[in-house]
Scaffold this motif. Structure first.
Motif, PDB file in Angstrom:
ATOM      1  N   THR A 110      50.304  44.633 -36.954  1.00 30.91           N
ATOM      2  CA  THR A 110      51.023  43.580 -36.230  1.00 30.91           C
ATOM      3  C   THR A 110      50.981  43.787 -34.721  1.00 30.91           C
ATOM      4  O   THR A 110      51.262  44.883 -34.226  1.00 30.91           O
ATOM      5  N   LEU A 111      50.647  42.703 -34.021  1.00 28.45           N
ATOM      6  CA  LEU A 111      50.767  42.663 -32.563  1.00 28.45           C
ATOM      7  C   LEU A 111      51.762  41.577 -32.206  1.00 28.45           C
ATOM      8  O   LEU A 111      51.622  40.437 -32.657  1.00 28.45           O
ATOM      9  N   GLY A 112      52.740  41.911 -31.378  1.00 24.89           N
ATOM     10  CA  GLY A 112      53.724  40.916 -30.982  1.00 24.89           C
ATOM     11  C   GLY A 112      53.175  39.902 -30.001  1.00 24.89           C
ATOM     12  O   GLY A 112      53.651  38.770 -29.928  1.00 24.89           O
ATOM     13  N   ALA A 113      52.162  40.299 -29.254  1.00 17.49           N
ATOM     14  CA  ALA A 113      51.530  39.398 -28.281  1.00 17.49           C
ATOM     15  C   ALA A 113      50.032  39.362 -28.551  1.00 17.49           C
ATOM     16  O   ALA A 113      49.607  39.268 -29.696  1.00 17.49           O
ATOM     17  N   SER A 114      49.208  39.478 -27.527  1.00 14.65           N
ATOM     18  CA  SER A 114      47.776  39.191 -27.666  1.00 14.65           C
ATOM     19  C   SER A 114      46.940  40.412 -28.049  1.00 14.65           C
ATOM     20  O   SER A 114      47.343  41.569 -27.868  1.00 14.65           O
ATOM     21  N   LEU A 115      45.751  40.095 -28.556  1.00 10.28           N
ATOM     22  CA  LEU A 115      44.667  41.062 -28.687  1.00 10.28           C
ATOM     23  C   LEU A 115      43.656  40.706 -27.608  1.00 10.28           C
ATOM     24  O   LEU A 115      43.023  39.652 -27.664  1.00 10.28           O
ATOM     25  N   ASP A 116      43.535  41.560 -26.619  1.00 12.15           N
ATOM     26  CA  ASP A 116      42.672  41.275 -25.465  1.00 12.15           C
ATOM     27  C   ASP A 116      41.635  42.380 -25.335  1.00 12.15           C
ATOM     28  O   ASP A 116      41.963  43.525 -25.024  1.00 12.15           O
ATOM     29  N   VAL A 117      40.395  42.027 -25.601  1.00  9.05           N
ATOM     30  CA  VAL A 117      39.295  42.992 -25.593  1.00  9.05           C
ATOM     31  C   VAL A 117      38.279  42.530 -24.547  1.00  9.05           C
ATOM     32  O   VAL A 117      37.548  41.561 -24.766  1.00  9.05           O
ATOM     33  N   SER A 118      38.243  43.212 -23.414  1.00  9.73           N
ATOM     34  CA  SER A 118      37.435  42.711 -22.287  1.00  9.73           C
ATOM     35  C   SER A 118      36.686  43.825 -21.573  1.00  9.73           C
ATOM     36  O   SER A 118      37.221  44.924 -21.369  1.00  9.73           O
ATOM     37  N   ASN A 119      35.441  43.512 -21.204  1.00 12.39           N
ATOM     38  CA  ASN A 119      34.654  44.376 -20.326  1.00 12.39           C
ATOM     39  C   ASN A 119      34.419  45.770 -20.892  1.00 12.39           C
ATOM     40  O   ASN A 119      34.572  46.779 -20.206  1.00 12.39           O
ATOM     41  N   ASN A 120      34.055  45.805 -22.170  1.00 11.29           N
ATOM     42  CA  ASN A 120      33.735  47.069 -22.838  1.00 11.29           C
ATOM     43  C   ASN A 120      32.237  47.088 -23.140  1.00 11.29           C
ATOM     44  O   ASN A 120      31.800  46.568 -24.179  1.00 11.29           O
ATOM     45  N   PRO A 121      31.427  47.658 -22.258  1.00 12.65           N
ATOM     46  CA  PRO A 121      29.971  47.522 -22.372  1.00 12.65           C
ATOM     47  C   PRO A 121      29.363  48.191 -23.595  1.00 12.65           C
ATOM     48  O   PRO A 121      28.266  47.825 -24.019  1.00 12.65           O
ATOM     49  N   GLY A 122      30.036  49.167 -24.195  1.00 15.10           N
ATOM     50  CA  GLY A 122      29.475  49.865 -25.351  1.00 15.10           C
ATOM     51  C   GLY A 122      30.014  49.393 -26.688  1.00 15.10           C
ATOM     52  O   GLY A 122      29.550  49.847 -27.744  1.00 15.10           O
ATOM     53  N   LEU A 123      30.969  48.481 -26.675  1.00 20.54           N
ATOM     54  CA  LEU A 123      31.618  48.046 -27.917  1.00 20.54           C
ATOM     55  C   LEU A 123      30.635  47.272 -28.795  1.00 20.54           C
ATOM     56  O   LEU A 123      30.034  46.289 -28.356  1.00 20.54           O
ATOM     57  N   LEU A 124      30.498  47.693 -30.062  1.00 19.92           N
ATOM     58  CA  LEU A 124      29.547  47.073 -30.984  1.00 19.92           C
ATOM     59  C   LEU A 124      30.197  46.125 -31.975  1.00 19.92           C
ATOM     60  O   LEU A 124      29.583  45.141 -32.390  1.00 19.92           O
ATOM     61  N   ASN A 125      31.428  46.430 -32.374  1.00 18.27           N
ATOM     62  CA  ASN A 125      32.083  45.633 -33.411  1.00 18.27           C
ATOM     63  C   ASN A 125      33.591  45.831 -33.354  1.00 18.27           C
ATOM     64  O   ASN A 125      34.100  46.585 -32.518  1.00 18.27           O
TER      65      ASN A 125
END
Length: 199
Positions: A110-125
């Motif tokens: 559970t997240l009470g607010a947002s899921l913010d995934v930004s500017n992660n150059p190595g993230l694959l999935n």
């Protein structure tokens, strides 16, 4: 004989009450102790050492009462956060050059607010987020250069805000969002160069 019986019963009742009171104090102490294991307010982790140390300093912490921000040039895994079940604020994952997935967050629901995934150059999935079911506001994946899929988000059925999937040039599909039945705002999908199917 009757007096002895009455006295015995009184003692038994008093003894039971004392035991119950003692158990209540033990339970209260345990609850306070567990809650004390969690840091108060927002949590920001900027190095792998801080991620690792979190489970050592807060071994019984399951709920962060605030925002959780993960942003560090040397962070490669989130295993130190594997006890977390809830973040009452947002989960922000920003500018992690080496992080390839969310492994370590499998128990997060559970997240009470947002899921913010930004500017992660190595993230694959989005592997590691398969336990997520509730997101209070937005879902955003922005400018993750190597992100190929977000299929681990299939447990999410609704969000109180929008869904923004922007400038992830290697993203191949939106599989993972198909079970979302309720959206509180707009959907924006753009700048994802190889994405040719949004169903």
């Amino acid at each position: 004989q009757n007096k002895m019986k009455k006295n015995y019963l009184k003692k038994t009742v008093v003894s039971t009450k004392v035991k119950n009171l003692a158990l209540s104090f033990v339970a209260l102490f345990f609850l306070v102790n567990v809650q004390a294991q969690c840091p108060s307010g927002n949590v920001t982790l900027n190095t792998q050492a801080q991620v690792n140390q979190f489970s050592i300093d807060h071994p019984n912490c399951t709920v962060i009462n605030g925002n959780l921000t993960i942003s560090g040039a040397d962070i490669v895994n989130l295993n130190g956060l594997n006890n977390l079940v809830q973040v009452t604020g947002y989960l922000g994952v920003y500018t992690n050059n080496l992080l390839q997935s969310f492994a370590g967050l499998e128990n997060l629901t559970t997240l009470g607010a947002s899921l913010d995934v930004s500017n992660n150059p190595g993230l694959l999935n989005a592997n590691g987020l398969s336990g997520l079911t509730n997101i209070g506001t937005e879902i955003q994946f922005f400018n993750n250069a190597q992100l190929q899929n977000i299929s681990s988000l299939t447990g999410v059925t609704g969000t109180g805000g929008g869904i923004w999937i922007i400038q992830n040039p290697q993203l191949q599909s939106l599989n993972g969002l198909q079970n979302i039945l309720q959206i509180g705002s707009d959907i924006e999908v753009r700048g994802n160069t190889v994405l040719n199917n949004i169903t």
